[in-house]
Design an enzyme around this catalytic site. Structure first.
Site, PDB file in Angstrom:
ATOM      1  N   SER A  61       0.878  -1.154  -0.017  1.00  0.00           N
ATOM      2  CA  SER A  61       0.022  -0.006  -0.164  1.00  0.00           C
ATOM      3  C   SER A  61       0.867   1.353  -0.048  1.00  0.00           C
ATOM      4  O   SER A  61       1.912   1.156   0.108  1.00  0.00           O
ATOM      5  CB  SER A  61      -1.099   0.058   1.316  1.00  0.00           C
ATOM      6  OG  SER A  61      -0.129   0.163   2.309  1.00  0.00           O
ATOM      7  N   SER A 184      11.513   9.630   8.127  1.00  0.00           N
ATOM      8  CA  SER A 184      10.618  10.857   8.330  1.00  0.00           C
ATOM      9  C   SER A 184      11.000  11.962   9.091  1.00  0.00           C
ATOM     10  O   SER A 184      12.002  11.905   9.863  1.00  0.00           O
ATOM     11  CB  SER A 184       9.518  10.155   9.478  1.00  0.00           C
ATOM     12  OG  SER A 184       8.613  11.241   9.784  1.00  0.00           O
ATOM     13  N   TYR A 210       7.409   6.324  16.995  1.00  0.00           N
ATOM     14  CA  TYR A 210       7.941   6.338  15.445  1.00  0.00           C
ATOM     15  C   TYR A 210       9.113   7.207  15.094  1.00  0.00           C
ATOM     16  O   TYR A 210      10.002   6.910  14.328  1.00  0.00           O
ATOM     17  CB  TYR A 210       6.655   6.695  15.006  1.00  0.00           C
ATOM     18  CG  TYR A 210       6.642   6.623  13.182  1.00  0.00           C
ATOM     19  CD1 TYR A 210       6.424   5.756  12.497  1.00  0.00           C
ATOM     20  CD2 TYR A 210       6.885   7.754  12.468  1.00  0.00           C
ATOM     21  CE1 TYR A 210       6.465   5.607  11.105  1.00  0.00           C
ATOM     22  CE2 TYR A 210       7.123   7.950  11.107  1.00  0.00           C
ATOM     23  CZ  TYR A 210       6.710   6.475  10.395  1.00  0.00           C
ATOM     24  OH  TYR A 210       6.676   6.427   8.915  1.00  0.00           O
ATOM     25  N   LYS A 214      13.093   6.595  13.744  1.00  0.00           N
ATOM     26  CA  LYS A 214      13.459   7.291  12.387  1.00  0.00           C
ATOM     27  C   LYS A 214      14.718   7.951  12.657  1.00  0.00           C
ATOM     28  O   LYS A 214      15.648   7.995  11.760  1.00  0.00           O
ATOM     29  CB  LYS A 214      12.405   8.089  11.758  1.00  0.00           C
ATOM     30  CG  LYS A 214      11.016   7.480  11.439  1.00  0.00           C
ATOM     31  CD  LYS A 214      11.585   6.474  10.396  1.00  0.00           C
ATOM     32  CE  LYS A 214      10.130   5.655   9.780  1.00  0.00           C
ATOM     33  NZ  LYS A 214      10.411   4.595   8.686  1.00  0.00           N
ATOM     34  N   THR A 243      -0.668   9.106   3.214  1.00  0.00           N
ATOM     35  CA  THR A 243      -0.330   7.744   3.149  1.00  0.00           C
ATOM     36  C   THR A 243      -1.373   6.852   4.015  1.00  0.00           C
ATOM     37  O   THR A 243      -2.199   7.491   4.704  1.00  0.00           O
ATOM     38  CB  THR A 243       0.645   7.166   3.451  1.00  0.00           C
ATOM     39  OG1 THR A 243       1.186   7.736   4.944  1.00  0.00           O
ATOM     40  CG2 THR A 243       2.183   7.753   2.736  1.00  0.00           C
TER      41      THR A 243
END
Length: 322
Positions: A61, A184, A210, A214, A243
């Site tokens: 995806s 990110s 997250y 990163k 996204t």
């Protein structure tokens, strides 16, 4: 010499202003302006990856599908690595529907499970003798602190440990190739927490976990570039793209920014460029919109040598590096 060094001074100034503004630079508007500036790095040549094999993780995806489609458009044989084979089949069909001649192969692996990563890499290496590039795109943002099969915090497992273990195991086919980690811009808000890579202290926040993982990617990139001295290592960030991860995990952010969010292809542009452009870009750097970027904007997020040593030691232990 990097592509940014040969751009006109005014173009570099505008680009830097966009980057530091965040809101302008990370959106579709920022990409449109940069593309119009003199010195925008040239696209890879048509057919640049003909006869080459590339691997894209998290390819069911969003940015993963767009990256796979972009590489297939350059005539690569693209290997789509997914955790959910049904979703992967659907992604492959969408790519073939738009590009009837696309050469695609589907593989299954849970990138957060290091045993499964090693199993996949061994199977892959028996079938693919030469791999031009791997784009480590697989990503997670669990709402609660979650551990992988080996007991690692899941964001670190999927974004750092899995990619490193996979790359190590594919060094044979990858010789002379490229490694792209999808990072990110959110990492700018976090320092390197080498003292707590498992997020064992403090209240858990999905976005913080997250961003910490990163940040770890970016800080380890130069170390990995030295370890993998026959490879080109790059971390890139896609800007603000619409996204599935943003839609599911950051609904309020999406509502506020949706008119200027990048589409998947715009977010994947630099990943495709890094995997295909000739000559190979400099190794160990952090990229956005085809230009190397600083890894810290504030002194408080710059790691000390001791922090980097601790991060390296954690990685060597957790990933089982010799």
């Amino acid at each position: 010499m990097t592509s940014s060094a040969v751009r006109p001074l005014l173009a570099r100034a505008v680009d830097t202003a966009l980057d530091r503004s965040v809101v302008l630079g990370y959106t579709s508007l920022g990409l449109a302006v940069r593309r119009a500036l003199p010195g925008w790095p040239a696209d890879p040549a048509a057919g640049a990856l003909e006869g080459r094999h590339v691997l894209v993780t998290g390819a069911s995806s969003g940015l993963g599908v767009a990256t796979a489609a972009g590489l297939a458009d350059l005539d690569a044989t693209v290997h789509l690595l997914v955790r959910d084979e049904a979703k992967g089949e659907g992604a492959a069909e969408r790519i073939r529907g738009a590009q009837p001649g696309a050469r695609l192969r589907l593989w299954r692996c849970d990138v957060g499970d290091l045993d499964d990563v090693r199993r996949f890499a061994a199977d892959f290496a028996t079938e693919v003798a030469e791999l031009r590039a791997v784009v480590h795109n697989a990503g997670v943002m669990p709402t609660e602190r979650t551990e992988s099969a080996q007991g690692h915090e899941l964001s670190m497992a999927v974004h750092v440990l899995g990619p490193v273990v996979m790359t190590e195991a594919l060094r044979g086919p990858l010789r002379g190739g490229r490694v792209v980690l999808v990072g990110s811009g959110g990492m700018y808000a976090q320092g390197l927490r080498a003292d707590d890579p498992g997020y064992l202290t403090g209240d858990h926040s999905p976005t913080t976990a997250y961003a910490r993982s990163k940040r770890m990617q970016v800080e380890l990139a130069p170390l990995l570039a030295r370890r993998w001295d026959d490879l080109t290592v790059a971390v890139m960030h896609p800007g603000w793209a619409d996204t599935p991860g943003v839609q599911e995990s950051l609904p309020m952010f999406r509502r506020l920014t949706r008119p200027v969010l990048r589409d998947d292809a715009q977010g994947a542009d630099t990943s495709v460029w890094l995997a295909a452009v000739e000559p190979a870009p400099p190794t160990g750097l952090f990229w956005h919109d085809r230009v190397p970027r600083p890894t810290s904007l504030l002194p408080t997020t710059r790691p000390s040598p001791a922090d980097l040593d601790r991060a390296r030691a954690w990685l060597e232990d957790a990933a089982g590096l010799g």
